[in-house]
Enzyme design. Structure first.
Site, PDB file in Angstrom:
ATOM      1  CB  THR A 248      -0.947  -0.012   1.222  1.00 22.11           C
ATOM      2  OG1 THR A 248      -1.760  -1.192   1.154  1.00 22.11           O
ATOM      3  CG2 THR A 248      -1.857   1.188   1.249  1.00 22.11           C
TER       4      THR A 248
ATOM      5  CE1 TYR B  58       0.923 -10.725   1.910  1.00 20.78           C
ATOM      6  CE2 TYR B  58       1.857  -8.628   1.241  1.00 20.78           C
ATOM      7  CZ  TYR B  58       0.761  -9.411   1.483  1.00 20.78           C
ATOM      8  OH  TYR B  58      -0.512  -8.906   1.313  1.00 20.78           O
TER       9      TYR B  58
ATOM     10  CE  LYS C 249       0.297  -8.672   5.235  1.00 20.58           C
ATOM     11  NZ  LYS C 249       0.637  -7.240   5.141  1.00 20.58           N
TER      12      LYS C 249
END
Length: 303
Positions: free
Chosen positions: A54, A141, A167
């Protein structure tokens, strides 16, 4: 902060990843970025992931990355831990990770490597090399082109003491359950699917109670309220917020690829914390979509 201390912090509470502020010309704007972090810090996120997905990590130059992490570390010192995004090819990711460590971040979120597919052996070698290049904590991730299987995660956990977190951004329930059952408390587990609130309840049932919220960027109180409701099994509150905000929000977000970032920047601007435009290849919401989002945000009341 050593890796195990960071792991403990990441094991509970709401996480978030701030947008990166750009000016009208698309250049990093440190002054409003610092103001954004100061605004968000008191709301109670357990940790902030800066220069992440983001935060448009994929668009930052190396010097911009250093500036973003430096501002975040200096602004949030003593308030909230900072993890920086790192990714790309192995040597590039190592350079980002080492720079984040030098600047005082508490850890990194290791994002996917690049376009090309890779074998499990290759992915293990990639993650291991990055873990070995730093002393602080690493959260891997699992998303996009980086799809570690349970055997690979188990091997990395055995080889890399500073690998503290996993994650999930894939949503493969069988894989998540297998990893969670096999690794137990060796790692902390984070929900990382876009608009993670939609998946928070089922992931909690899997033993993954922690997730990162993009909505925290512009509706921090609502994001915390939703997390608290999930934590307390307050189904009435989660149901109301899903119906009144998150599901309509998804209708706007899903209109175009890449809007998972664009809609967050639009939301921040609407609530008076303008983060500037997104960088290409992303595009901003159009005027009609911004008005739809504005009406939805205003309906949630003051934050």
């Amino acid at each position: 902060m050593n890796p195990q201390e960071l792991k403990q912090i990441l094991s509970s509470g709401l996480l978030s990843f701030p947008i990166t502020d750009f000016d009208a010309q698309g250049d990093f704007r440190p002054s409003t970025y610092a103001e954004r972090l100061e605004w968000l810090a008191p709301y109670g996120a357990s940790a902030l992931f800066v220069a992440g997905g983001t935060g448009e990590f994929f668009s930052l130059t190396t010097s911009e990355y250093s500036s973003v992490v430096k501002v975040a570390v200096e602004t949030c010192r003593g308030k909230v831990p900072i993890l920086a995004g790192a990714g790309g090819p192995t040597r590039t990711a190592i350079a980002f990770a080492q720079e984040a460590e030098r600047l005082g971040a508490q850890g990194i979120l290791l994002m996917p490597h690049y376009l090309t597919e890779a074998s499990q052996d290759g992915l293990v070698a990639h993650v291991e090399a990055i873990c070995n290049s730093v002393k602080f904590g690493v959260v891997v991730y699992n998303r996009g082109i980086c799809r570690l299987n349970a055997d690979s995660v188990e091997l990395l956990a055995a080889r890399c003491p500073n690998l503290i977190g996993f994650k999930d951004g894939i949503g493969d329930i069988e894989l998540m359950v297998t990893i969670r059952r096999r690794l137990g408390d060796r790692l902390t587990y984070l929900g990382g699917l876009p608009t993670a609130e939609l998946f928070a309840a089922p992931y909690k049932a899997l033993g993954v109670p922690v997730y990162s919220s993009a909505v925290f960027n512009f509706l921090p109180k609502l994001a915390i309220d939703f997390y608290t409701a999930i934590k307390n099994d307050d189904h009435a509150t989660t149901g109301r917020l899903l119906d009144n905000f998150f599901l309509p929000y998804l209708e706007i977000r899903n209109k175009k690829a890449g809007y998972a970032v664009s809609i967050v920047k639009a939301g921040a601007t609407i609530v008076g914390h303008d983060g500037g435009p997104v960088r290409t290849p992303l595009i901003d919401l159009n005027a009609e979509e911004r008005e739809q989002l504005k009406a939805l945000i205003l309906a949630q009341g003051p934050q």
